[in-house]
Motif scaffolding. Sequence first.
Motif, short mmCIF file in Angstrom:
data_model
loop_
_atom_site.label_atom_id
_atom_site.label_comp_id
_atom_site.label_asym_id
_atom_site.label_seq_id
_atom_site.Cartn_x
_atom_site.Cartn_y
_atom_site.Cartn_z
N ARG A 86 0.81 -0.98 0.06
CA ARG A 86 -0.15 0.03 -0.13
C ARG A 86 0.92 1.16 -0.07
NH1 ARG A 86 -2.55 -4.42 1.65
NH2 ARG A 86 -4.82 -4.45 1.62
N GLU A 138 -5.71 0.75 6.61
CA GLU A 138 -6.28 0.28 5.14
C GLU A 138 -6.57 -1.24 5.14
OE1 GLU A 138 -5.23 4.17 2.50
OE2 GLU A 138 -4.02 2.46 2.41
N LYS A 169 -9.23 -2.66 2.76
CA LYS A 169 -9.08 -1.60 1.52
C LYS A 169 -8.08 -2.22 0.74
CE LYS A 169 -8.63 3.09 -0.17
NZ LYS A 169 -8.27 4.41 0.40
#
Length: 398
Positions: free
Chosen positions: A156, A270, A275
């Motif tokens: 990420r 996240e 996500k």
Amino acid sequence: MRTVGVEEELLLVRSGTGQAVSLAQQVLRRADVIGDADPDGPGPTGAPGAAGSSLDGELQRQQVETGTAPHRHLLALHEELGSWRAHAESAARRVGARAVALGTSPLPVETLAAPDERYRRIVDHFGRLGSEQLVCGCHVHVAVESPGEAVAVLDRVRVWLPTLLAVSANSPYWQGEDSGYASYRAQVMGRWPAAGPPDLFGSHRAYRERVEAMLATGVVLDEGMVYLDARPSRTYPTLEFRAADVCQDPRDAVVVAALCRALVQTAAEEWDAGKAAPPVPTQMLRLATWQASRFGMSGELLDPGTSRPLPAADVVGALVDHVRPALREADDDLALVEEGVARLREVGTGADRQRRELERTGSLGDVVAAAVRTTHGLDGEGHDFTVAGIGVAHGSGR
């Protein structure tokens, strides 16, 4: 709050000329003596009670590497960074040299590998690529809770690694000439076969399988040569950010560290929320890295979401916005980062400083001399400086 530590590679240069010199072994011996004489100061085995602190050698004899302990508070990190820089400087001056935070040597240099068996194997195996490798980076270690979290976070944060490079760019000169890049160090590092932006891995198991596959080729000699721009650390329970040049101004190094910690915290949240990681192809990240290496903060960068060019200030601003909640949660990190980004916009990166000094004086030796002053938190008159309004003095060894 996650801990963060910083490793910095410093160039050793001759006092009076700025020429890189092969004095690492002598400097480290002097540092041992200083550390033994001053038990309250940092020494070769680390500050008292601070596991992880160190002053050590590197691939070439023209450089040394410092490493801080893990810190929760950035002011403490800044103080230790300055102490280690001052410790290296004090030892260097005893052998007629200076320790300076430059990503590459502005003046021409003939490298000499350190007398270490691993380094000898690297130079023998990689030939000129190994023998020419004299670059200085800033590696930031941010604590993670598990190997699985480390890779989830890596997936990420990878899109923001070129932005960290742009903020830290501090290596425009190579062998006495302007390379045309803000960070030529990134170009030199990119020549290694296992260097550059990381792929999307998806899991710790997939990451380990990739590393083992690389080692099985025999092309890289060991796992330490997996020179990705960020990677799970082999030694510590951290994610190691490796994209940045060593920062000439220690305040910039603290800003980079703050952004790295905030990126890790944001990415971990996240991941916990389910996500997905941004599906940006590695090839696009290579383009973004080249763009950041070429222009630093002085031109356009590639937007991490769209891969389209935007003014560098907009992309850096987007990074700050992305991690703003994490910065707010960590003491005064938001104020420090906002002040640091404003300073970078006004004063420029280390590369901008070097080029302005050459334009002003016409001398690469003067470029190095000015960088020595900035390295140790001094302006041209030896004044102290402040971080987020807090006075900190870093002019001499402890």
